[in-house]
Design an enzyme around this catalytic site. Structure first.
Site, PDB file in Angstrom:
ATOM      1  N   SER A 136       0.784  -1.317   0.002  1.00  0.00           N
ATOM      2  CA  SER A 136       0.054  -0.063  -0.091  1.00  0.00           C
ATOM      3  C   SER A 136       0.902   1.212  -0.020  1.00  0.00           C
ATOM      4  O   SER A 136       1.910   1.227   0.437  1.00  0.00           O
ATOM      5  CB  SER A 136      -0.980   0.067   1.350  1.00  0.00           C
ATOM      6  N   TYR A 149      -1.931  -0.598  10.477  1.00  0.00           N
ATOM      7  CA  TYR A 149      -1.892  -0.992   8.968  1.00  0.00           C
ATOM      8  C   TYR A 149      -0.692  -0.316   8.312  1.00  0.00           C
ATOM      9  O   TYR A 149       0.079  -1.319   7.412  1.00  0.00           O
ATOM     10  CB  TYR A 149      -3.052  -0.400   8.367  1.00  0.00           C
ATOM     11  N   LYS A 153       2.496  -2.828   6.354  1.00  0.00           N
ATOM     12  CA  LYS A 153       2.599  -2.525   5.042  1.00  0.00           C
ATOM     13  C   LYS A 153       4.294  -2.135   4.869  1.00  0.00           C
ATOM     14  O   LYS A 153       4.796  -2.675   4.042  1.00  0.00           O
ATOM     15  CB  LYS A 153       1.801  -1.505   4.336  1.00  0.00           C
TER      16      LYS A 153
HETATM   17  P1  NAP Z   1     -10.977  -6.529   0.776  1.00  0.00           P
HETATM   18  O1  NAP Z   1     -12.029  -5.881  -0.280  1.00  0.00           O
HETATM   19  O2  NAP Z   1     -11.140  -6.257   2.261  1.00  0.00           O
HETATM   20  O3  NAP Z   1     -10.537  -8.035   0.556  1.00  0.00           O
HETATM   21  C1  NAP Z   1      -9.624  -8.732   1.341  1.00  0.00           C
HETATM   22  C2  NAP Z   1      -9.789 -10.063   1.097  1.00  0.00           C
HETATM   23  O4  NAP Z   1      -8.843 -11.032   2.037  1.00  0.00           O
HETATM   24  C3  NAP Z   1     -11.194 -10.771   1.222  1.00  0.00           C
HETATM   25  O5  NAP Z   1     -11.380 -11.713   0.621  1.00  0.00           O
HETATM   26  C4  NAP Z   1     -11.041 -11.082   2.721  1.00  0.00           C
HETATM   27  O6  NAP Z   1     -11.746 -12.171   3.046  1.00  0.00           O
HETATM   28  C5  NAP Z   1      -9.484 -11.713   2.852  1.00  0.00           C
HETATM   29  N1  NAP Z   1      -8.945 -12.081   4.064  1.00  0.00           N
HETATM   30  C6  NAP Z   1      -8.819 -11.203   4.959  1.00  0.00           C
HETATM   31  N2  NAP Z   1      -8.136 -11.872   6.212  1.00  0.00           N
HETATM   32  C7  NAP Z   1      -8.120 -12.910   5.684  1.00  0.00           C
HETATM   33  C8  NAP Z   1      -7.459 -14.182   6.422  1.00  0.00           C
HETATM   34  N3  NAP Z   1      -7.188 -14.147   7.780  1.00  0.00           N
HETATM   35  N4  NAP Z   1      -7.516 -15.406   5.752  1.00  0.00           N
HETATM   36  C9  NAP Z   1      -7.896 -15.464   4.560  1.00  0.00           C
HETATM   37  N5  NAP Z   1      -8.335 -14.281   3.605  1.00  0.00           N
HETATM   38  C10 NAP Z   1      -8.343 -13.155   4.464  1.00  0.00           C
HETATM   39  O7  NAP Z   1      -9.538  -5.857   0.541  1.00  0.00           O
HETATM   40  P2  NAP Z   1      -8.903  -4.937  -0.768  1.00  0.00           P
HETATM   41  O8  NAP Z   1      -9.249  -3.729  -0.915  1.00  0.00           O
HETATM   42  O9  NAP Z   1      -9.323  -5.916  -1.852  1.00  0.00           O
HETATM   43  O10 NAP Z   1      -7.376  -5.469  -0.450  1.00  0.00           O
HETATM   44  C11 NAP Z   1      -6.554  -6.475  -1.203  1.00  0.00           C
HETATM   45  C12 NAP Z   1      -5.026  -5.933  -0.914  1.00  0.00           C
HETATM   46  O11 NAP Z   1      -4.834  -4.435  -1.256  1.00  0.00           O
HETATM   47  C13 NAP Z   1      -4.905  -5.829   0.644  1.00  0.00           C
HETATM   48  O12 NAP Z   1      -3.502  -6.294   0.870  1.00  0.00           O
HETATM   49  C14 NAP Z   1      -4.909  -4.467   1.016  1.00  0.00           C
HETATM   50  O13 NAP Z   1      -3.869  -3.926   2.264  1.00  0.00           O
HETATM   51  C15 NAP Z   1      -4.244  -3.737  -0.268  1.00  0.00           C
HETATM   52  N6  NAP Z   1      -4.803  -2.315  -0.389  1.00  0.00           N
HETATM   53  C16 NAP Z   1      -6.141  -1.734  -0.439  1.00  0.00           C
HETATM   54  C17 NAP Z   1      -6.469  -0.435  -0.644  1.00  0.00           C
HETATM   55  C18 NAP Z   1      -7.773   0.035  -0.564  1.00  0.00           C
HETATM   56  O14 NAP Z   1      -8.105   1.218  -0.705  1.00  0.00           O
HETATM   57  N7  NAP Z   1      -9.007  -0.853  -0.832  1.00  0.00           N
HETATM   58  C19 NAP Z   1      -5.227   0.471  -0.858  1.00  0.00           C
HETATM   59  C20 NAP Z   1      -3.955   0.096  -0.833  1.00  0.00           C
HETATM   60  C21 NAP Z   1      -3.548  -1.305  -0.563  1.00  0.00           C
HETATM   61  P3  NAP Z   1     -13.069 -12.216   4.205  1.00  0.00           P
HETATM   62  O15 NAP Z   1     -13.950 -10.940   3.582  1.00  0.00           O
HETATM   63  O16 NAP Z   1     -13.493 -13.501   4.311  1.00  0.00           O
HETATM   64  O17 NAP Z   1     -12.412 -11.815   5.660  1.00  0.00           O
END
Ligand code: NAP
Length: 244
Positions: A136, A149, A153
């Site tokens: 991130s 967080y 990261k």
């Molecule tokens: P999201 O929509 O919350 O999806 C996260 C996924 O990870 C969900 O399917 C969740 O499953 C799964 N997960 C979380 N904890 C888990 C665990 N203990 N075991 C197995 N699966 C798990 O998030 P996203 O926005 O797509 O984020 C994906 C990546 O991008 C992450 O690394 C995040 O830090 C990074 N990121 C996101 C943003 C943003 O603004 N969205 C910005 C920068 C970086 P459950 O729902 O079943 O828990």
């Protein structure tokens, strides 16, 4: 740019929702055999229906032993995306031990464990491989209420670099993508309030948040041979946020 992953096997964590889910679909569309790992069974069932041929693994990555057991039957992997993460937003003085431990367990420790399992197999098979960690912009810039967080990261970026150092001689490349806000479930948690979104948007030179597709394109590029000489890089997908 045409990218084909035909004949290659991919593993994507956190594949139930958001960026992970669309990464699975894009890898499948580019010809890879894909295993999707996530925590909520219903998400994986709907993904398998939408994307026939995708194999699924349901496990909570914060559980080290259960993750090792779950991955023992996955078989060889050529492309790994460590995408799963949680975001517990708390003011610094109210950070709890539970939020700290769960965040580091999922966002950092599980990326190390899954990479160890996959990389050992790549080395034993003598194949080249590519690993992308989803980090991130928060790894490099302090954000209000994001102490834990941001720390996870930052740790993930250094893990990416040490993995690149130690696995490079084994023909395994390791990089990260470092997105700005993406309005997935996680992104909406922190940034759907216009009072928070506005100031953040004003610091992004391109003037918008990232789309899921922007991040998936970065992941696919770093997984592919188009980035054959790139390793140890933390690639911002942030519209210029980190440049300012
Ligand atoms: P999201 O929509 O919350 O999806 C996260 C996924 O990870 C969900 O399917 C969740 O499953 C799964 N997960 C979380 N904890 C888990 C665990 N203990 N075991 C197995 N699966 C798990 O998030 P996203 O926005 O797509 O984020 C994906 C990546 O991008 C992450 O690394 C995040 O830090 C990074 N990121 C996101 C943003 C943003 O603004 N969205 C910005 C920068 C970086 P459950 O729902 O079943 O828990």
């Amino acid at each position: 740019m045409e990218i084909s992953f035909a004949g290659l096997r991919a593993l994507v964590t956190g594949a139930g929702k958001g960026i992970g889910r669309d990464t699975v679909k894009a890898l499948r569309a580019a010809g890879a055999e894909v295993t999707a790992l996530s925590r909520t069974a219903g998400d994986l069932e709907s993904l398998a229906r939408e994307c026939p041929g995708v194999r699924t693994v349901c496990v909570d990555l914060s559980q080290w032993d259960a993750t090792e057991r779950a991955l023992s039957s996955v078989g060889p992997v050529d492309l790994l995306v460590n995408n799963a993460a949680v975001a517990h937003l708390q003011p610094l003085l109210q950070v709890t031990e539970e939020a700290f431990d769960q965040s580091f367990a999922v966002n950092v420790k599980s990326a190390l464990l899954v990479s160890q399992i996959v990389a050992r197999q790549m080395i034993a098979r003598g194949v080249s491989g590519s690993i992308v960690n989803v980090s991130s912009q928060a790894s490099q810039c302090a954000l209000q209420d994001h102490a834990v967080y941001c720390a996870t990261k930052g740790a993930l970026d250094m893990l990416t670099k040490v993995m690149a150092l130690e696995l490079g001689p084994k023909k395994i490349r390791v990089n990260s993508v470092n997105p700005t806000v993406v309005l997935t479930d996680m992104g909406r948690l922190g940034w759907s309030d216009p009072q928070k979104a506005g100031p953040m948007l004003s610091r992004i030179p391109l003037g918008r948040f990232a789309e899921v597709e922007d991040v998936v394109n970065g992941i696919l590029f770093l997984l592919s041979d188009k980035s054959a000489m790139i390793s140890g890089v933390c690639l911002p997908v942030d519209g210029g946020f980190l440049a300012c």
